[in-house]
Design a protein around this motif. Structure first.
Motif, short mmCIF file in Angstrom:
data_model
loop_
_atom_site.label_atom_id
_atom_site.label_comp_id
_atom_site.label_asym_id
_atom_site.label_seq_id
_atom_site.Cartn_x
_atom_site.Cartn_y
_atom_site.Cartn_z
N LEU A 114 -1.56 2.22 0.60
CA LEU A 114 -2.65 1.41 0.06
C LEU A 114 -2.59 1.37 -1.46
O LEU A 114 -2.73 0.30 -2.07
CB LEU A 114 -4.00 1.98 0.52
CG LEU A 114 -4.44 1.65 1.95
CD1 LEU A 114 -5.63 2.51 2.35
CD2 LEU A 114 -4.78 0.17 2.09
N THR A 115 -2.35 2.52 -2.06
CA THR A 115 -2.25 2.57 -3.52
C THR A 115 -1.08 1.74 -4.02
O THR A 115 -1.20 1.00 -5.01
CB THR A 115 -2.10 4.03 -4.00
OG1 THR A 115 -3.25 4.77 -3.59
CG2 THR A 115 -1.98 4.11 -5.51
N PHE A 116 0.06 1.82 -3.34
CA PHE A 116 1.22 1.00 -3.71
C PHE A 116 0.84 -0.49 -3.68
O PHE A 116 1.37 -1.28 -4.46
CB PHE A 116 2.38 1.20 -2.73
CG PHE A 116 2.94 2.59 -2.67
CD1 PHE A 116 2.77 3.50 -3.70
CD2 PHE A 116 3.67 3.00 -1.54
CE1 PHE A 116 3.30 4.78 -3.63
CE2 PHE A 116 4.21 4.28 -1.47
CZ PHE A 116 4.01 5.17 -2.51
N ARG A 117 -0.06 -0.86 -2.78
CA ARG A 117 -0.42 -2.26 -2.58
C ARG A 117 -1.60 -2.69 -3.45
O ARG A 117 -2.12 -3.79 -3.29
CB ARG A 117 -0.71 -2.52 -1.11
CG ARG A 117 0.44 -2.15 -0.18
CD ARG A 117 0.35 -2.85 1.16
NE ARG A 117 0.65 -4.26 1.03
CZ ARG A 117 0.52 -5.16 2.01
NH1 ARG A 117 0.09 -4.76 3.20
NH2 ARG A 117 0.82 -6.41 1.82
N GLY A 118 -2.03 -1.81 -4.34
CA GLY A 118 -3.07 -2.19 -5.29
C GLY A 118 -4.48 -1.84 -4.88
O GLY A 118 -5.44 -2.27 -5.52
N VAL A 119 -4.61 -1.05 -3.79
CA VAL A 119 -5.92 -0.60 -3.32
C VAL A 119 -5.97 0.91 -3.50
O VAL A 119 -5.07 1.63 -3.06
CB VAL A 119 -6.13 -0.97 -1.84
CG1 VAL A 119 -7.49 -0.49 -1.35
CG2 VAL A 119 -5.97 -2.47 -1.63
#
Length: 294
Positions: free
Chosen positions: A261-266
């Protein structure tokens, strides 16, 4: 009564570095999943680390998701707890804040016989309005207790607001048995992400998927193709989704979900101890593995 259907995302609970529920990150995740086209949200379940939170924290998570979703998608809150009183408290809270329904996991750790299992769900359901939908949540590999199709039939007969079962063990025979409960008028949603399409073909309403959190598009593609009658397209979409499920280790480590999720901007946030975040080395390796899919 409302039922779960389609892609039902079992949400993670983002925690801050000092161990608090990160409501801003939870709002981000809710918006992200809705924008990606999922049909339902399911916070505070296994993927949400429910037993590692206090009742107050679980209520905070439920309130945050319901408020942010604002009726745009169906929201069922998982409310099963280690005591009957806490389960009822969380279920009544979910009803009060406007959730569409609740999931209730079987009693955990201690062995519960069939009679006690039926009485448990009767007690919980009696504390709720007759028209507030409840899903029984069966995950014997973690909760220790199982529910046979015959016992589920007793629960369904005794609890009119039990509309279905979330079954998180990869057993298609049992799934088909559950589909016959209440003369076939019983909602069944598996928790095994890689069985999404087979379960839909058998008559299930959807999948409760932790892996759809980081990669909702893959599972939305399966459901859209199936709904349109494109079985070959659905099959190909399921193959692609299953590859991601394998990459995410079948949901066995929620820190993987949070990092993707963090990799995807969340903002994915941290794990709650005793569960641990991935190491820096593991994060770097995961980022390399998922790069082609982001």
């Amino acid at each position: 009564m409302k039922k779960l259907y389609g892609v039902i995302t079992a949400m993670t609970t983002p925690f801050t570095a000092d161990g608090k529920v990160d409501t801003a990150a939870l709002e981000e995740q809710t918006e992200y999943l809705i924008e990606k086209g999922i049909q339902c949200l399911y916070p505070c379940g296994t993927t949400g680390e429910m037993y590692l939170m206090s009742a107050e924290e679980r209520e905070l998570v439920a309130e945050t998701v319901v408020k942010k979703a604002a009726g745009r998608v169906t929201v069922f809150i998982h409310v099963g707890a280690m005591t009957v009183d806490e389960t009822i408290r969380l279920a009544q809270h979910a009803h009060k804040i406007g959730a569409d329904g609740v999931g209730v996991v079987t009693p955990s750790y201690f062995t519960v016989n069939d009679r006690a299992m039926v009485e448990y769900y009767k007690t919980v359901c009696a504390a709720l309005p007759d028209d507030f939908p409840v899903y029984v949540y069966v995950i014997p590999q973690l909760a220790h207790n199982d529910i046979s199709a015959a016992t589920m039939e007793q629960i369904a007969a005794a609890c009119k607001n039990v509309v279905g079962v979330k079954y998180s063990f990869a057993d298609m025979r049992r799934i088909n048995e559950y589909l016959q409960v209440r003369n076939g008028n019983f909602s069944v949603v598996p928790g095994a992400d890689d069985l999404f399409l087979p379960a839909l073909v058998c008559g299930c309403d959807g999948v409760v998927s932790g892996c759809s959190g980081p990669f909702p598009e893959a599972f939305v593609a399966v459901y859209k193709a199936f709904q349109s009658g494109d079985l070959e397209g659905a099959r190909k979409a399921q193959v692609a989704a299953t590859e991601l499920v394998k990459l995410m280790q079948f949901g066995g480590d929620m820190s993987i979900f949070k990092n993707i999720l963090t990799f995807r901007g969340v903002t994915g946030g941290h794990m709650r101890k005793p569960l641990l975040d991935l190491t820096d080395e593991q994060v770097a390796q995961l980022k390399q593995q998922v790069a082609p899919y982001i």
